[in-house]
Design an enzyme around this catalytic site. Structure first.
Site, PDB file in Angstrom:
ATOM      1  N   TRP A 548      29.851  -6.679   4.692  1.00 24.96           N
ATOM      2  CA  TRP A 548      31.072  -5.879   4.889  1.00 24.96           C
ATOM      3  C   TRP A 548      30.930  -4.984   6.100  1.00 24.96           C
ATOM      4  O   TRP A 548      31.897  -4.441   6.601  1.00 24.96           O
ATOM      5  CB  TRP A 548      31.429  -5.075   3.635  1.00 24.96           C
ATOM      6  CG  TRP A 548      30.580  -3.854   3.354  1.00 24.96           C
ATOM      7  CD1 TRP A 548      29.224  -3.776   3.426  1.00 24.96           C
ATOM      8  CD2 TRP A 548      31.043  -2.560   2.972  1.00 24.96           C
ATOM      9  NE1 TRP A 548      28.810  -2.513   3.088  1.00 24.96           N
ATOM     10  CE2 TRP A 548      29.903  -1.740   2.805  1.00 24.96           C
ATOM     11  CE3 TRP A 548      32.299  -2.006   2.733  1.00 24.96           C
ATOM     12  CZ2 TRP A 548      29.976  -0.398   2.424  1.00 24.96           C
ATOM     13  CZ3 TRP A 548      32.378  -0.670   2.355  1.00 24.96           C
ATOM     14  CH2 TRP A 548      31.223   0.120   2.201  1.00 24.96           C
ATOM     15  N   ASP A 549      29.693  -4.818   6.580  1.00 27.27           N
ATOM     16  CA  ASP A 549      29.434  -4.053   7.809  1.00 27.27           C
ATOM     17  C   ASP A 549      30.398  -4.500   8.907  1.00 27.27           C
ATOM     18  O   ASP A 549      30.904  -3.696   9.688  1.00 27.27           O
ATOM     19  CB  ASP A 549      28.007  -4.301   8.319  1.00 27.27           C
ATOM     20  CG  ASP A 549      26.937  -3.984   7.289  1.00 27.27           C
ATOM     21  OD1 ASP A 549      27.175  -4.229   6.102  1.00 27.27           O
ATOM     22  OD2 ASP A 549      25.860  -3.513   7.694  1.00 27.27           O
ATOM     23  N   GLU A 688      24.667   1.234  -3.407  1.00 28.23           N
ATOM     24  CA  GLU A 688      23.868   0.185  -4.051  1.00 28.23           C
ATOM     25  C   GLU A 688      22.684   0.714  -4.862  1.00 28.23           C
ATOM     26  O   GLU A 688      21.906  -0.081  -5.393  1.00 28.23           O
ATOM     27  CB  GLU A 688      23.383  -0.803  -2.985  1.00 28.23           C
ATOM     28  CG  GLU A 688      24.537  -1.570  -2.354  1.00 28.23           C
ATOM     29  CD  GLU A 688      24.112  -2.377  -1.144  1.00 28.23           C
ATOM     30  OE1 GLU A 688      23.178  -1.930  -0.441  1.00 28.23           O
ATOM     31  OE2 GLU A 688      24.703  -3.434  -0.897  1.00 28.23           O
ATOM     32  N   LYS A 800      23.150   6.081  -2.295  1.00 27.10           N
ATOM     33  CA  LYS A 800      22.568   5.520  -1.088  1.00 27.10           C
ATOM     34  C   LYS A 800      23.492   5.772   0.101  1.00 27.10           C
ATOM     35  O   LYS A 800      23.050   5.944   1.233  1.00 27.10           O
ATOM     36  CB  LYS A 800      22.371   4.022  -1.295  1.00 27.10           C
ATOM     37  CG  LYS A 800      21.793   3.279  -0.120  1.00 27.10           C
ATOM     38  CD  LYS A 800      21.643   1.796  -0.466  1.00 27.10           C
ATOM     39  CE  LYS A 800      21.232   0.982   0.745  1.00 27.10           C
ATOM     40  NZ  LYS A 800      21.212  -0.460   0.459  1.00 27.10           N
ATOM     41  N   GLN A 801      24.780   5.742  -0.151  1.00 31.53           N
ATOM     42  CA  GLN A 801      25.757   5.875   0.941  1.00 31.53           C
ATOM     43  C   GLN A 801      27.113   6.224   0.347  1.00 31.53           C
ATOM     44  O   GLN A 801      27.311   6.089  -0.860  1.00 31.53           O
ATOM     45  CB  GLN A 801      25.858   4.579   1.720  1.00 31.53           C
ATOM     46  CG  GLN A 801      26.421   3.418   0.929  1.00 31.53           C
ATOM     47  CD  GLN A 801      26.201   2.107   1.647  1.00 31.53           C
ATOM     48  OE1 GLN A 801      25.077   1.656   1.777  1.00 31.53           O
ATOM     49  NE2 GLN A 801      27.258   1.511   2.119  1.00 31.53           N
TER      50      GLN A 801
END
Ligand code: G6P
Ligand code: MG
Length: 952
Positions: A548-549, A688, A800-801
Site C-alpha cells: 500500500w506504500d 501491524e 507501529k505506525q
C-alpha cells in the site's frame, strides 16, 4: 521553534581577482600594455580566456601560437607582473567589490571558515592592501601550487589548510577555469558573472558579489547529496542513499572497482524470477559500472593505503554520481588523481555512461584498466541468471543472460573509448564478464580518460534484446556527449514540474529534493506492467514487491506532478487484476482482493513464514498476506484521488470503475452480518503490531467509503455509457439487490467511536490492552516489537505506525476539530515513532500541520526527512524508504501548504514551520499547470479560478 541546525557546508573558499576585488581588471590592463608594446592584438574578449589562469598560461594564450624563447617568456611575464604590481601598489579597502564585507561578515558569524585561493603570486600583497586578512583562516596562492586551475589543487590545498573535507566546501569564482577546478575538487561551485561564461558548469551563477548571500550558497548545496569522507562501515547505507536510476532501472552506488562487503545491485523493472520463501523477486542484473584500475601492479580500491581528499556527490539536478580522490600507491612516488562519474540517462532509459579520468600528478604510472559487463552477481546469495552468450572485441562487448525459472532475457552491450592519451585496448573475454582491457603509460602531467557507454534491453522490451542493445550502443557512443546533454535536459524538464522549493531550511530542502529524485527514478515513464516497490529499485529489502506504500504514500506525488506516470502505476493494478481475483477466490470470496505484497501477476506474494530475527532457526508466521485487507480499499482510494485531480474519465470508465466495483463485490462478501450490524473480523490494520483484530476502524471506514463510492461511480458510468455499465453489472452479477446490500453494509458497518469525545477505538478491545510505561523505553535503539516481542507488542497499546491518524489525514475534511484533537492526543502518545514504521513520521507531520501544531509537525517532518539521509532507523542499507519519501511530499504539500482539490479547483491553507521563509511547488490540475508560492508572512490563502476563499 528551533530550525534544523544541520548544515552541508563548513567553509567558503574565495578566489580573489574578480571576486573580492576588481584586480582582474588590473591583470587585463597589465597584459594589454605588454601586448600593445609588442604589437600583439589583445582585446577584452581575448582576456576572457585569461581569467583565473596562471601567469604562464595567460602569456601563452595572449601569444596565440607565436613562439618565444624561454628567456623571452620570463622577461615578458616579469614585465607584465611589474605593470601589475604598479597598479596594485595602491590597493586599499576601497578596492573591495560591493558586497564583499557584508558577505564575509555573514559567513564568519554563521561559524563557517573562510579561505582565499588564488592562482596569483601577488595574492598576499593584494589581501594586505585590501585589509581583510583578519577575515580569513587560510590563504593559498600561486606560490604554493604546481598545477593551475582547472586542476583542483588550489582549492584542495585550501581545504587542507582549513582542515575541512572538500565535500563540505563551496568555492566562489569568477572564472570558468576556477569553476571547473571547484567541480574537480568535488566542491560546490558558485559563479560570479554572466551565465554564458560558465556553460552550466556551476551550481549557482549570480551576476556579482552584491547579489550573493550565505543563504544562496547554502541553498545551492541542497542539490547535492554528499559523502564527504569514506566510512567503510556506512557503505551499504550510502549505496542505497545515492542510488541512481531512470525509472527503467536503479543502480546502487557501489564503487566501479567494488569494495568488500558491498551490495552491488542493478534492478531492472519487471525482471522477476522465482525465489524461495518470497515467491518471486526482482533480479539483480549485470553490473554495468564495473571498471578496475591497476597501477604498476597495484590494484586500486578504497581499501588501499594512500587515499586522500575523497568526495562523492550525487547531483540531484542531473542524476550524475561523481567521485574524486587522490591516490598515492604504496611504496611508490606516484600520485594520481582519480575521477569517476556515471549516469543512467533519463532521456534514453536504456543508456548509461561511465566516465573515468586518471591524472598523473607525480611520477610515472603503468595503467591497466579493465571494463566489463559483470554477470557474476546474485540476489543476496541466490543466483538467478545464466549467461547465454557473450562477446568482446577491442571496442564492443555484450552479454545475454536469462533468468533461471521465468526465462526472461536481458542483454547489455558496452562500448569503450579512451582519450587524452595513447592506449592499447584489447578484448577481455573473461567468462561471465566480457569487456576490454586498456593499457597506458602516464608520465607526470599526463592524463587518461575512459568512456564507457552501456545499453540494456530485456525480452520484456523486444523479442531481440541482444540486437537492440548492440545496435543502440554504437549509436549512443557515436553521438558522443549527446547522452549527457539529453539527460540534463530531461531532468531539467522534470524538475520544472516537480521541484519543491523550501527557503530558510536547507535540511528540509535537501530532503524533499532527494525524495523527489528517488521517487522519480523508481517510476517507469512508459511501462504499465510495473509498479514501485517499498524499497524502490534501490535494494533487496522486500524483494521488489509493491505494498500500500505505493498507492497511499507514493502515488499522490505522481498524481499531482506526473499524472501520466500515476496512470501507468494504476494500470499496473489493472494488468494484475486477474491475480486480485484469484486472491479473493482463494479465500473463498467473490470479487477481487489486491495482494498485500504484489509482484508480476498480482497474486499474493507475502511470504507466510520468515526467519525469526531473534533466532534464525525459528520461523515466524507472517499474517498480512492473509488478513491485511485494507490495501484493497487503499487502491480504490488512489484511483479516486487520481480521477479527482486529473479528470481522466477515460481511465475511470475503462479501468477505474471496473476495479472499484469488482473489489466492492469482495467487500460485500467479506463483511460479516451480525444481527443489526456488520463486522469485518480477523484483520490487520495499518498498525501491524496488532494482528487478528476485529473491526479495525481504518479498514472499516475505508470499506464503507469504498462501497459508497462504488455506488456513486456505478451511477456515473451508467450516465457515461449505459451499455458498459450494464455489461459490467452482468459480469459481476450486480443488481438492485446487491446495490441495496452495499448501502446496508455501509450504513451498519461497525465504526468504533466514543460519541462523547469522538475518540475512535483502533479496533475492538484496543483500549483494554495494557499500557506501555514509555519512560522505561526512552533511550531504546530498537522497535517496541523487538523489545516486547510479537506477542508482547500485540498485548499492549503500542502502535507501529498511524492507524486512526492516517485515517484522519485521508478524509481530513470529514472530521471536526474535536475528533482531530482527541484522536491525536490519544494515539500520538502510544506510537513507536523512532523505530516503528518509517511510514509514520511523515503522516504525523501532515496531521500535526493540519491541526496547526507546527512544532510537532516540524519534529515529525525532520524525523521523516532523516530516515534515509541520516539513516536514523539504521536500515537504509536494505534500500531507501519509498513510502517515507512519498509521505514527505504529502506532508509538505497537503500538510504545510494545506493543498486541497475539490471539483476541479484547489485551495491552500498554509501553515509553514517557522524556519521556512518560503515554499513553492507546482502541480497539474485537470492538465493545467498550477503554481503555489507561499511565504511565511501571513498572506491570504490562494485559490484557483473563481472559487471563493480556502476550504478551511
Ligand atoms: C589570478 C588571476 C589571473 C592571473 C593569475 C596569476 O588567477 O585571475 O588573471 O593570471 O591569478 O596571477 P599572478 O599575479 O601570479 O600573475
Ligand atoms: Mg578570478
Amino acid at each position: 521553534m528551533q530550525g534544523s541546525t544541520k548544515r552541508f557546508l563548513d567553509a567558503i573558499i574565495f578566489d580573489l581577482d574578480g571576486v573580492l576585488t576588481d584586480t582582474a581588471e588590473y591583470h587585463f590592463q597589465a597584459w594589454k600594455r605588454l601586448a600593445d608594446e609588442e604589437g600583439i592584438p589583445f582585446t577584452r574578449e581575448d582576456n576572457e580566456h585569461l581569467r583565473g589562469v596562471s601567469r604562464r598560461e595567460s602569456l601563452l594564450l595572449l601569444l596565440k601560437g607565436r613562439t618565444l624563447t624561454e628567456d623571452q617568456m620570463v622577461e615578458w611575464m616579469d614585465r607584465k607582473n611589474g605593470y601589475y604590481r604598479e597598479m596594485i601598489h595602491n590597493v586599499s579597502s576601497a578596492d573591495l567589490l560591493p558586497g564583499a564585507i557584508p558577505l564575509l561578515n555573514e559567513i564568519r558569524s554563521a561559524g563557517l571558515k573562510i579561505a582565499i585561493a588564488s592562482a596569483s603570486r601577488n595574492a598576499q600583497d593584494v589581501m594586505n592592501g585590501l585589509g581583510i586578512m583578519d577575515y580569513v583562516d587560510a590563504l593559498i596562492d600561486g606560490n604554493q601550487i604546481a598545477r593551475a586551475k582547472p586542476a583542483p589543487d588550489l582549492f584542495v590545498e585550501a581545504a587542507h589548510a582549513l582542515d575541512i573535507p572538500p565535500g563540505r566546501c563551496a568555492v566562489v569564482e569568477d572564472a570558468l577555469a576556477g569553476i571547473e577546478a571547484a567541480n574537480a575538487a568535488g566542491m560546490l561551485a558558485i559563479a560570479l558573472g554572466p551565465e554564458e561564461r560558465f556553460g552550466g558548469a556551476a551550481n549557482l551563477v549570480v551576476p556579482d558579489l552584491s547579489s550573493l548571500h550565505l543563504s544562496n550558497i547554502t541553498h545551492a548545496a541542497t542539490w547535492r547529496v554528499v559523502e564527504d569522507h569514506f566510512d567503510p562501515e556506512r557503505q551499504r547505507t550510502y549505496e542505497s542513499m545515492l542510488t541512481q536510476g531512470n525509472g527503467y532501472l536503479g543502480t546502487r552506488a557501489t564503487f566501479e572497482e567494488r569494495n568488500p562487503g558491498d551490495q552491488q545491485a542493478t534492478m531492472v523493472h519487471g525482471l522477476w524470477d522465482d525465489a524461495p520463501i518470497v515467491f518471486t523477486e526482482l533480479v539483480n542484473s549485470p553490473d554495468w559500472t564495473d571498471l578496475a584500475i591497476t597501477v604498476n601492479g597495484q590494484r586500486f580500491s578504497m581499501q588501499a593505503a594512500g587515499i586522500s581528499d575523497y568526495v562523492r556527490a550525487l547531483d540531484l539536478r542531473t542524476g550524475v554520481l561523481f567521485r574524486r580522490l587522490r591516490w598515492q600507491p604504496k611504496e611508490s612516488d606516484i600520485v594520481l588523481d582519480l575521477y569517476f562519474s556515471r549516469l543512467p540517462s533519463l532521456a534514453d532509459p536504456h543508456a548509461m555512461a561511465v566516465n573515468v579520468r586518471v591524472d598523473c600528478v607525480r611520477g610515472s604510472a603503468d595503467l591497466n584498466i579493465t571494463t566489463s559487463l559483470n554477470a557474476h552477481i546474485d540476489n543476496t546469495g541466490l543466483l538467478h541468471l545464466h549467461v547465454i552468450e557473450q562477446v568482446s572485441d577491442a571496442e564492443i562487448a555484450f552479454v545475454l543472460v536469462e533468468t533461471r525459472t521465468s526465462q526472461k532475457r536481458l542483454a547489455m552491450a558496452m562500448h569503450t573509448t579512451t582519450s587524452d592519451h595513447e592506449t592499447v585496448i584489447s578484448e577481455n573475454d573473461c567468462p561471465g564478464c566480457p569487456g576490454q582491457r586498456i593499457r597506458a603509460h602516464l608520465n607526470q602531467g599526463e592524463a587518461l580518460t575512459v568512456d564507457k557507454i552501456v545499453t540494456v534491453y530485456t525480452s520484456r522490451d523486444t523479442d531481440q534484446p541482444l540486437q537492440a542493445a548492440r545496435s543502440s550502443v554504437r549509436q549512443v557512443a557515436a553521438e558522443g556527449s549527446t547522452i549527457l546533454l539529453a539527460n540534463t535536459s530531461a531532468w531539467e524538464e522534470f524538475w520544472r514540474d516537480a521541484d519543491v522549493i523550501i527557503e530558510g531550511d536547507d535540511e528540509s530542502q535537501l530532503a524533499i529534493r532527494h525524495a523527489v529524485y528517488q521517487l522519480r527514478i523508481a517510476a517507469s515513464s512508459t511501462d504499465e506492467y510495473v509498479s514501485i516497490a517499498a524499497k524502490t529499485l534501490s535494494g533487496f529489502g522486500y524483494r521488489g514487491h509493491a505494498f500500500w506504500d505505493t498507492d497511499i504514500f507514493i502515488l499522490p506525488f505522481f498524481i499531482f506532478t506526473q499524472p501520466r506516470i500515476a496512470r501507468n502505476m494504476l494500470m499496473y493494478r489493472w494488468h494484475t487484476f486477474e491475480g486480485a481475483r484469484r486472491n479473493a477466490q482463494q479465500q473463498g470470496f467473490r470479487g477481487a482482493r489486491f495482494a498485500w505484497e504484489s509482484a508480476e501477476t498480482g497474486d499474493e506474494v507475502t511470504p507466510p513464514w520468515v526467519a525469526d530475527p531473534k533466532d534464525p532457526h525459528k520461523l515466524i508466521r507472517i499474517w498480512p498476506g492473509d488478513i491485511e485487507l485494507h490495501i484493497t480499499a487503499d487502491v480504490a482510494y488512489a484511483i479516486w484521488q487520481y480521477w479527482q485531480v486529473t479528470s481522466d474519465d477515460e481511465f475511470m470508465r475503462d479501468y477505474g470503475v471496473p476495479m472499484i466495483l469488482e473489489t466492492a463485490v469482495y467487500w460485500a462478501d467479506r463483511a460479516e452480518p451480525e444481527g443489526d450490524h456488520y463486522s469485518i473480523r480477523d484483520v490487520i490494520g495499518p498498525d501491524e503490531y496488532h494482528d487478528h483484530v476485529d473491526n479495525n476502524v481504518y479498514t472499516n471506514w475505508l470499506v464503507r467509503w469504498h462501497l459508497l463510492k462504488a455506488l456513486e461511480l456505478r451511477d456515473w458510468l451508467y450516465q457515461q455509457d449505459s451499455e458498459k455499465a450494464k455489461a459490467l453489472d452482468k459480469q459481476l452479477g450486480l443488481d438492485e439487490e446487491a446495490f441495496a446490500q452495499w448501502v446496508d453494509i455501509a450504513d451498519r458497518l461497525v465504526i468504533l467511536q466514543d460519541p462523547q469525545i469522538a475518540l475512535f477505538e483502533q479496533f475492538e478491545g484496543f483500549f483494554k490492552r495494557k499500557e506501555v510505561n514509555w519512560p522505561d523505553y526512552e533511550n531504546r535503539t530498537k522497535s517496541m516489537q523487538l523489545i516486547l516481542g510479537i506477542e508482547g507488542a500485540n498485548e499492549h497499546q503500542v502502535l507501529k505506525q498511524p492507524d486512526v491518524i492516517i485515517l484522519l489525514c485521508l478524509f481530513r475534511d470529514q472530521f471536526d476539530p474535536q475528533t482531530w484533537q482527541s484522536n491525536w492526543d490519544y494515539y500520538i502518545l502510544r506510537t513507536d515513532h523512532s523505530y516503528g514504521s518509517s511510514l509514520g513520521p511523515a503522516i504525523h507531520a501532515w496531521a500535526a500541520a493540519e491541526m496547526g501544531l507546527l512544532d510537532a509537525a516540524y519534529e515529525h517532518f525532520l524525523r521523516a526527512a532523516r530516515t534515509d539521509l541520516m539513516d536514523i532507523r539504521g536500515n537504509t542499507a536494505e534500500g531507501v524508504h519509498g513510502a517515507s519519501m512519498g509521505g514527505l511530499w504529502q506532508a509538505v504539500v497537503f500538510g504545510f501548504a494545506g493543498l486541497r482539490v475539490k471539483d476541479g479547483t484547489y485551495s491552500t491553507s498554509p501553515r509553514l514551520p517557522a524556519p521556512w521563509k518560503r515554499l513553492t511547488f507546482h502541480f497539474y490540475l485537470r492538465g493545467e499547470r498550477q503554481t503555489v508560492d507561499l511565504h511565511q508572512e501571513p498572506v491570504p490563502s490562494t485559490t484557483s479560478n473563481n472559487t471563493a476563499g480556502s476550504t478551511r
